[in-house]
Write a protein that holds these residues in place. Structure first.
Motif, PDB file in Angstrom:
ATOM      1  N   LYS A  12       1.495  10.716  42.431  1.00 52.91           N
ATOM      2  CA  LYS A  12       0.455   9.737  42.936  1.00 52.91           C
ATOM      3  C   LYS A  12       1.174   8.385  42.734  1.00 52.91           C
ATOM      4  O   LYS A  12       1.188   7.467  43.698  1.00 52.91           O
ATOM      5  CB  LYS A  12      -0.686   9.914  42.429  1.00 52.91           C
ATOM      6  N   TYR A  13       1.348   8.050  41.495  1.00 56.14           N
ATOM      7  CA  TYR A  13       1.738   6.780  41.330  1.00 56.14           C
ATOM      8  C   TYR A  13       3.142   6.315  41.683  1.00 56.14           C
ATOM      9  O   TYR A  13       3.569   5.361  41.896  1.00 56.14           O
ATOM     10  CB  TYR A  13       1.676   6.303  39.629  1.00 56.14           C
ATOM     11  N   PHE A  14       4.042   7.557  41.785  1.00 56.78           N
ATOM     12  CA  PHE A  14       5.305   7.348  42.087  1.00 56.78           C
ATOM     13  C   PHE A  14       5.347   6.709  43.627  1.00 56.78           C
ATOM     14  O   PHE A  14       6.158   5.804  44.167  1.00 56.78           O
ATOM     15  CB  PHE A  14       6.127   8.564  42.093  1.00 56.78           C
ATOM     16  N   ALA A  72       3.917   1.538  54.937  1.00 56.23           N
ATOM     17  CA  ALA A  72       3.846   1.623  53.426  1.00 56.23           C
ATOM     18  C   ALA A  72       2.405   1.326  53.110  1.00 56.23           C
ATOM     19  O   ALA A  72       1.973   1.913  52.070  1.00 56.23           O
ATOM     20  CB  ALA A  72       4.467   0.406  52.988  1.00 56.23           C
ATOM     21  N   LEU A  73       1.594   0.769  53.641  1.00 58.08           N
ATOM     22  CA  LEU A  73       0.194   0.671  53.303  1.00 58.08           C
ATOM     23  C   LEU A  73      -0.507   1.911  53.377  1.00 58.08           C
ATOM     24  O   LEU A  73      -1.281   2.034  52.615  1.00 58.08           O
ATOM     25  CB  LEU A  73      -0.449  -0.559  54.432  1.00 58.08           C
ATOM     26  N   LEU A  74      -0.411   2.619  54.525  1.00 57.00           N
ATOM     27  CA  LEU A  74      -0.753   4.095  54.297  1.00 57.00           C
ATOM     28  C   LEU A  74      -0.507   4.736  53.139  1.00 57.00           C
ATOM     29  O   LEU A  74      -1.422   5.567  52.474  1.00 57.00           O
ATOM     30  CB  LEU A  74      -0.362   4.644  55.651  1.00 57.00           C
ATOM     31  N   GLY A  75       0.820   4.683  52.838  1.00 55.09           N
ATOM     32  CA  GLY A  75       1.284   5.757  51.732  1.00 55.09           C
ATOM     33  C   GLY A  75       0.707   5.072  50.391  1.00 55.09           C
ATOM     34  O   GLY A  75       0.115   5.709  49.494  1.00 55.09           O
ATOM     35  N   CYS A  76       0.391   3.839  50.292  1.00 54.04           N
ATOM     36  CA  CYS A  76      -0.166   3.126  49.057  1.00 54.04           C
ATOM     37  C   CYS A  76      -1.500   3.465  48.908  1.00 54.04           C
ATOM     38  O   CYS A  76      -1.995   3.923  47.924  1.00 54.04           O
ATOM     39  CB  CYS A  76       0.014   1.518  49.089  1.00 54.04           C
ATOM     40  N   VAL A  77      -2.207   3.146  49.889  1.00 55.05           N
ATOM     41  CA  VAL A  77      -3.777   3.353  49.731  1.00 55.05           C
ATOM     42  C   VAL A  77      -4.117   5.206  49.756  1.00 55.05           C
ATOM     43  O   VAL A  77      -5.128   5.388  48.975  1.00 55.05           O
ATOM     44  CB  VAL A  77      -4.384   2.997  51.122  1.00 55.05           C
ATOM     45  N   ALA A  79      -2.143   7.318  48.519  1.00 51.91           N
ATOM     46  CA  ALA A  79      -1.925   7.751  47.163  1.00 51.91           C
ATOM     47  C   ALA A  79      -2.795   7.391  45.960  1.00 51.91           C
ATOM     48  O   ALA A  79      -3.201   8.225  45.319  1.00 51.91           O
ATOM     49  CB  ALA A  79      -0.376   7.524  46.891  1.00 51.91           C
ATOM     50  N   LEU A  80      -3.065   6.181  45.939  1.00 53.00           N
ATOM     51  CA  LEU A  80      -3.964   5.782  44.980  1.00 53.00           C
ATOM     52  C   LEU A  80      -5.492   6.242  45.099  1.00 53.00           C
ATOM     53  O   LEU A  80      -5.888   6.572  44.085  1.00 53.00           O
ATOM     54  CB  LEU A  80      -3.789   3.983  44.966  1.00 53.00           C
ATOM     55  N   LYS A  81      -5.825   6.094  46.315  1.00 53.43           N
ATOM     56  CA  LYS A  81      -7.378   6.682  46.479  1.00 53.43           C
ATOM     57  C   LYS A  81      -7.438   8.077  46.829  1.00 53.43           C
ATOM     58  O   LYS A  81      -8.487   8.752  46.769  1.00 53.43           O
ATOM     59  CB  LYS A  81      -8.065   5.953  47.609  1.00 53.43           C
ATOM     60  N   GLU A  82      -6.253   9.048  46.727  1.00 56.42           N
ATOM     61  CA  GLU A  82      -6.206  10.088  47.178  1.00 56.42           C
ATOM     62  C   GLU A  82      -7.094  10.558  48.203  1.00 56.42           C
ATOM     63  O   GLU A  82      -8.046  11.608  48.320  1.00 56.42           O
ATOM     64  CB  GLU A  82      -6.822  10.980  45.682  1.00 56.42           C
ATOM     65  N   LEU A  83      -6.790   9.876  49.479  1.00 50.94           N
ATOM     66  CA  LEU A  83      -7.345  10.295  50.620  1.00 50.94           C
ATOM     67  C   LEU A  83      -6.457  11.309  51.468  1.00 50.94           C
ATOM     68  O   LEU A  83      -5.479  10.696  51.863  1.00 50.94           O
ATOM     69  CB  LEU A  83      -7.773   8.896  51.418  1.00 50.94           C
ATOM     70  N   ARG A  84      -7.055  12.288  51.771  1.00 47.76           N
ATOM     71  CA  ARG A  84      -6.126  13.324  52.572  1.00 47.76           C
ATOM     72  C   ARG A  84      -5.721  12.765  53.739  1.00 47.76           C
ATOM     73  O   ARG A  84      -4.778  13.158  54.399  1.00 47.76           O
ATOM     74  CB  ARG A  84      -6.951  14.622  52.406  1.00 47.76           C
ATOM     75  N   CYS A  85      -6.789  12.199  54.652  1.00 47.37           N
ATOM     76  CA  CYS A  85      -6.650  11.689  55.823  1.00 47.37           C
ATOM     77  C   CYS A  85      -5.734  10.931  56.125  1.00 47.37           C
ATOM     78  O   CYS A  85      -4.386  10.794  56.998  1.00 47.37           O
ATOM     79  CB  CYS A  85      -7.880  11.188  56.482  1.00 47.37           C
ATOM     80  N   PHE A 265       2.590  17.486  49.239  1.00 46.43           N
ATOM     81  CA  PHE A 265       2.571  18.236  47.978  1.00 46.43           C
ATOM     82  C   PHE A 265       0.988  17.434  47.616  1.00 46.43           C
ATOM     83  O   PHE A 265       0.328  18.329  47.020  1.00 46.43           O
ATOM     84  CB  PHE A 265       3.483  18.242  47.162  1.00 46.43           C
ATOM     85  N   LEU A 266       1.074  16.416  47.389  1.00 41.58           N
ATOM     86  CA  LEU A 266      -0.171  15.648  46.872  1.00 41.58           C
ATOM     87  C   LEU A 266      -1.511  15.979  47.665  1.00 41.58           C
ATOM     88  O   LEU A 266      -2.341  16.521  47.423  1.00 41.58           O
ATOM     89  CB  LEU A 266       0.115  14.231  46.861  1.00 41.58           C
ATOM     90  N   CYS A 267      -1.102  16.015  49.016  1.00 45.18           N
ATOM     91  CA  CYS A 267      -2.363  16.261  49.991  1.00 45.18           C
ATOM     92  C   CYS A 267      -2.965  17.631  49.920  1.00 45.18           C
ATOM     93  O   CYS A 267      -4.033  17.726  49.702  1.00 45.18           O
ATOM     94  CB  CYS A 267      -1.962  16.234  51.434  1.00 45.18           C
ATOM     95  N   ARG A 268      -1.879  18.719  49.617  1.00 37.82           N
ATOM     96  CA  ARG A 268      -2.370  20.067  49.647  1.00 37.82           C
ATOM     97  C   ARG A 268      -2.803  20.500  48.152  1.00 37.82           C
ATOM     98  O   ARG A 268      -3.696  21.426  48.173  1.00 37.82           O
ATOM     99  CB  ARG A 268      -1.100  21.081  49.767  1.00 37.82           C
ATOM    100  N   ASN A 269      -2.478  19.742  47.356  1.00 32.22           N
ATOM    101  CA  ASN A 269      -2.962  19.988  45.753  1.00 32.22           C
ATOM    102  C   ASN A 269      -4.184  19.286  45.370  1.00 32.22           C
ATOM    103  O   ASN A 269      -4.527  19.293  44.236  1.00 32.22           O
ATOM    104  CB  ASN A 269      -1.897  19.914  44.896  1.00 32.22           C
ATOM    105  N   LEU A 270      -4.771  18.514  46.177  1.00 28.95           N
ATOM    106  CA  LEU A 270      -5.922  17.431  45.851  1.00 28.95           C
ATOM    107  C   LEU A 270      -7.053  18.331  45.867  1.00 28.95           C
ATOM    108  O   LEU A 270      -8.101  18.152  44.819  1.00 28.95           O
ATOM    109  CB  LEU A 270      -6.142  16.616  46.975  1.00 28.95           C
ATOM    110  N   ASP A 271      -7.129  19.553  46.399  1.00 34.57           N
ATOM    111  CA  ASP A 271      -8.191  20.641  46.211  1.00 34.57           C
ATOM    112  C   ASP A 271      -8.511  21.110  45.237  1.00 34.57           C
ATOM    113  O   ASP A 271      -9.369  21.438  44.494  1.00 34.57           O
ATOM    114  CB  ASP A 271      -8.005  21.815  47.445  1.00 34.57           C
TER     115      ASP A 271
END
Length: 281
Positions: A12-14, A72-77, A79-85, A265-271
Motif C-alpha cells: 500500500k505505501y509502496f 497517479a491520483l487514482l493510485g495514491c488515494v 492505495a492509501l484509503k484502501e478503496l477497491r473501486c 493484488f492489494l485489491c483482491r486481498n483487502l477482503d
C-alpha cells in the motif's frame, strides 16, 4: 500483525509513494506546457529555436501532465484509503494504456512499409504546399525543425524543394531551399541562421503586430546546404537509437505491469483484512 497484513501495508505505501512521485512529475510536465503556451518568448530564448511549433507541443505536454496526474491520483488515494473501486479503476486504466502500447508496437512492426509510405506522402505534401497558406504553417515549421535537427534537406534529397513555386523566384535564379537546409557549421557563417531565427522572435514579442507570418527565409541550393535527404537521416537516427528506444519502452511497460500486479493484488486481498477486522468487533 500477521505477515500477510505487513505485506499488504508495505504494498500500500509502496504504491502510494511511487504514484505520489508520478503525480509531482505530471504536475511539472503540465506547468512546463503552460509556461510554453503563456510565455513563448522566454521559452524560445531558452531553447534557442523559434521555428518549433510551440502551441502544439505546449498542448501535448499539458494534456500528458493532466493524464499523468489523474492516473497517479487514482493510485495514491486508492492505495492509501484502501478503496477497491479506485484501485480497480487504476488497474483498468493501466491495462488500457499497456494494451494500447502493445497494439501500436505490433502495428508499427507489421505495417512498417505502409507507415513509411504514409510518412513520405505527408512530408512530400508539406514540401509542395510550403508556405502556401501563411495562416497555417505548423507542418512547415515542424519539417524545418526536423531538417535543422537531423542536418538534412528534403525527403530524398534537396531536389525535392526545386519544384516548390514559392521558392523558385525568377526563372533566371538558381534553385533555392529553406534556410533550415543551410549548413552554417560548414560555411562558418551564422548570418543565415540569425536571419531565420530573429524575425520569428520578434513576432513572438508582445509588441509585434498581429497577423500571419509573411517572412520566408531561403538560400541558394548552390551554397552550403545539407546534401543528404531526411529519409536516410531518420533511418540512421532510428538505427543509432534503437536500443535506447526499446529500453525506454520496455522500462515503461515493466513499470506498468508492476503497478498493475501490485494494485490488483492489494485489491483482491483487502477482503482478508476486512474479515479479520470484522472478527474483532
Amino acid at each position: 500483525m500477521s505477515a500477510q497484513e505487513s505485506c499488504l501495508s508495505l504494498i500500500k505505501y509502496f504504491l502510494f509513494v511511487f504514484n505520489l512521485f508520478f503525480f509531482v512529475l505530471g504536475s511539472l510536465i503540465f506547468c512546463f506546457g503552460i509556461w510554453i503556451l503563456i510565455d513563448k518568448t522566454s521559452f524560445v530564448s531558452f531553447v534557442g529555436l523559434s521555428f518549433l511549433p510551440l502551441q502544439i507541443w505546449s498542448k501535448v505536454l499539458a494534456v500528458s501532465g493532466i493524464l499523468t496526474m489523474g492516473l497517479a491520483l487514482l493510485g495514491c488515494v486508492g492505495a492509501l484509503k484502501e478503496l477497491r473501486c479506485l484501485l480497480s479503476l487504476y488497474f483498468g486504466m493501466l491495462l488500457l494504456l499497456f494494451a494500447t502500447q502493445i497494439t501500436l508496437g505490433i502495428l508499427i512492426s507489421t505495417q512498417r512499409v505502409r507507415v513509411e509510405r504514409s510518412v513520405q506522402d505527408i512530408v512530400k505534401k508539406t514540401i509542395q504546399n510550403y508556405h502556401a497558406d501563411p495562416e497555417d504553417t505548423v507542418a512547415e515549421e515542424s519539417w524545418d525543425y526536423v531538417q535543422f535537427q537531423l542536418r538534412c534537406c528534403g525527403w530524398h534529397s534537396p531536389q525535392d524543394w526545386f519544384q516548390v513555386l514559392i521558392l523558385r523566384g525568377n526563372e533566371s535564379e538558381a534553385h533555392r531551399v529553406p534556410c533550415s537546409c543551410y549548413n552554417s557549421s560548414s560555411a562558418n557563417d551564422s548570418a543565415v541562421f540569425d536571419k531565420m531565427i530573429f524575425p520569428q522572435l520578434s513576432r513572438l514579442s508582445p509588441l509585434a503586430r498581429p497577423g500571419p507570418s509573411t517572412d520566408l527565409c531561403v538560400v541558394s541550393a548552390k551554397s552550403h546546404i545539407y546534401r543528404e535527404g531526411c529519409a536516410q537521416s531518420l533511418q540512421k537516427w532510428l538505427h543509432n537509437n534503437l536500443i535506447s528506444i526499446v529500453g525506454v519502452c520496455l522500462g515503461i511497460s515493466l513499470f506498468e505491469l508492476g503497478f498493475m500486479t501490485l494494485s490488483i493484488f492489494l485489491c483482491r486481498n483487502l477482503d482478508y483484512v476486512y474479515d479479520r477486522l470484522a472478527r474483532y468487533r
